[in-house]
Scaffold this motif. Structure first.
Motif, short mmCIF file in Angstrom:
data_model
loop_
_atom_site.label_atom_id
_atom_site.label_comp_id
_atom_site.label_asym_id
_atom_site.label_seq_id
_atom_site.Cartn_x
_atom_site.Cartn_y
_atom_site.Cartn_z
N GLU A 152 25.40 -2.17 9.19
CA GLU A 152 24.87 -2.69 7.57
C GLU A 152 23.51 -2.79 7.45
N PRO A 153 23.54 -2.61 6.06
CA PRO A 153 22.05 -2.61 5.23
C PRO A 153 21.78 -4.41 5.97
N PHE A 154 20.34 -4.97 6.92
CA PHE A 154 19.92 -5.42 6.40
C PHE A 154 19.65 -6.59 5.09
N GLY A 155 19.19 -5.69 3.60
CA GLY A 155 18.99 -6.67 2.27
C GLY A 155 20.50 -7.63 2.29
N ARG A 156 21.88 -6.42 2.69
CA ARG A 156 23.10 -6.57 2.42
C ARG A 156 23.25 -8.06 3.34
N VAL A 157 23.16 -7.77 4.67
CA VAL A 157 23.58 -8.83 5.70
C VAL A 157 23.44 -10.61 5.11
N VAL A 158 21.54 -10.23 4.90
CA VAL A 158 21.19 -11.98 4.53
C VAL A 158 21.00 -12.42 2.99
N GLY A 159 21.79 -11.46 2.87
CA GLY A 159 21.64 -11.77 1.12
C GLY A 159 22.17 -13.41 0.46
N PRO A 160 23.26 -14.08 1.36
CA PRO A 160 23.52 -14.83 0.92
C PRO A 160 22.31 -16.47 1.04
N LEU A 161 21.58 -15.69 2.19
CA LEU A 161 19.49 -16.70 2.20
C LEU A 161 19.10 -16.71 0.32
N GLY A 162 19.90 -15.75 -0.05
CA GLY A 162 18.73 -15.99 -1.54
C GLY A 162 17.14 -15.54 -1.49
N PHE A 163 17.02 -14.61 -0.41
CA PHE A 163 16.09 -13.89 -0.05
C PHE A 163 15.34 -14.12 -1.21
N GLN A 164 13.70 -13.93 -1.02
CA GLN A 164 12.14 -13.17 -1.88
C GLN A 164 11.96 -12.66 -1.05
N ARG A 165 11.06 -11.41 -1.35
CA ARG A 165 10.65 -10.13 -0.95
C ARG A 165 9.09 -10.41 -1.03
N GLN A 166 8.54 -10.53 -0.35
CA GLN A 166 6.39 -10.49 -0.77
C GLN A 166 5.93 -9.25 0.23
N THR A 167 5.69 -9.00 -0.71
CA THR A 167 4.75 -7.79 -0.73
C THR A 167 3.37 -7.47 -0.18
N LEU A 168 3.05 -7.46 1.09
CA LEU A 168 1.47 -7.62 1.70
C LEU A 168 0.89 -6.91 1.61
N ALA A 169 1.57 -5.40 1.33
CA ALA A 169 0.40 -4.14 1.78
C ALA A 169 1.65 -2.65 1.54
N ASP A 170 0.89 -2.31 0.76
CA ASP A 170 1.24 -0.93 -0.41
C ASP A 170 0.87 0.46 -0.68
N GLN A 171 1.32 1.27 -0.58
CA GLN A 171 -0.09 3.02 -0.75
C GLN A 171 1.63 3.85 -1.16
N THR A 172 0.41 5.01 -1.95
CA THR A 172 1.49 5.52 -1.83
C THR A 172 0.33 6.85 -1.75
N PHE A 173 1.63 8.36 -1.28
CA PHE A 173 0.64 9.62 -0.26
C PHE A 173 1.27 10.65 -1.27
N TRP A 174 0.24 11.21 -2.40
CA TRP A 174 0.70 12.36 -3.11
C TRP A 174 -0.48 13.58 -2.65
N PRO A 175 -0.38 14.66 -2.02
CA PRO A 175 0.38 15.35 -1.55
C PRO A 175 1.18 14.02 -0.07
N PRO A 176 2.22 14.49 0.16
CA PRO A 176 2.69 13.86 0.84
C PRO A 176 2.51 13.89 2.22
N ARG A 177 2.45 12.80 2.86
CA ARG A 177 1.65 12.10 4.26
C ARG A 177 2.27 12.54 5.04
N GLY A 178 2.60 14.26 5.96
CA GLY A 178 3.30 14.14 6.53
C GLY A 178 3.69 16.07 6.97
N GLU A 179 4.75 16.70 6.88
CA GLU A 179 4.76 17.66 6.83
C GLU A 179 6.51 18.33 6.28
#
Length: 213
Positions: A152-179
């Protein structure tokens, strides 16, 4: 009228018929060309793909659950007949939590830290893969039991905790990283906090090219 005259008249009639039909055939060909859209140039295709990558990026950042975000994304872009995202557990792997993960979680030397690696799949597409380190002591026994024994997906399981998501780092890749199908278009590191703002999960999510329509 002799036979030769009849043959001459027949030849002239056939020639006139061909000349009359020629403009019609030409017009039909031009109409078909006008209604057939020209192929999209490769440059424009790359731009369109980059725009989609950025849209997915913003959706992930603004969402509270990667599972819910990907489910709505899958439905909007018709990535599968049934837009239901399921987690496929990658078993037999274990990764010790790096020092920065332990620090972000506020884990002490005696804290139990569990590791879970899953793929989030919609239809036959692997949309993302995630490394997840979490503190079982901050979840309910029922949640831990489901996480240990199911996919079962983690987010679905822990949903009753009313959690919030804090982004710490993010990066896009185009062209994609990898083959090929292994190419990554977006990587996000995030911390999940419960209602009391206690961190309980640290995830590194890698979104693949299969997330693009």
């Amino acid at each position: 009228m002799g036979p030769s005259d009849r043959h001459d008249r027949l030849r002239r009639w056939q020639a006139a018929s061909l000349l009359a039909a020629a403009p019609i055939a030409s017009l039909s060909a031009s109409d078909a060309a006008a209604t057939t859209p020209p192929p999209t140039p490769p440059g424009q295709q790359r731009i369109a793909a980059a725009v989609l990558v950025e849209r997915l990026h913003q959706r992930v950042l603004s969402g509270q659950s990667a599972t819910a975000t990907l489910e709505s994304w899958c439905a909007e872009h018709g990535l599968a007949e049934q837009a239901r995202v399921r987690a496929v557990r990658v078993r037999g792997q274990d990764k010790a939590a790096p020092a920065d993960v332990l620090h972000a979680l506020g884990a002490t030397d005696g804290s139990a830290v569990h590791y879970r690696r899953v793929q989030l799949v919609c239809g036959s597409r692997v949309l993302s893969e995630a490394d997840n380190w979490y503190l079982p002591a901050r979840l309910s026994p029922a949640m831990n039991q489901v996480l240990d024994s199911t996919d079962e997906p983690f987010g679905r399981v822990v949903g009753p905790l009313g959690f919030q998501r804090q982004t710490l780092a993010d990066q896009t890749f185009w062209p994609p990283r990898g083959e090929g199908n292994q190419g990554v278009i977006l990587e996000v590191r995030a911390l999940l906090r419960d209602r009391e703002q206690q961190p309980f999960s640290y995830v590194i999510e890698s979104y693949g090219v299969a997330a693009l329509p």
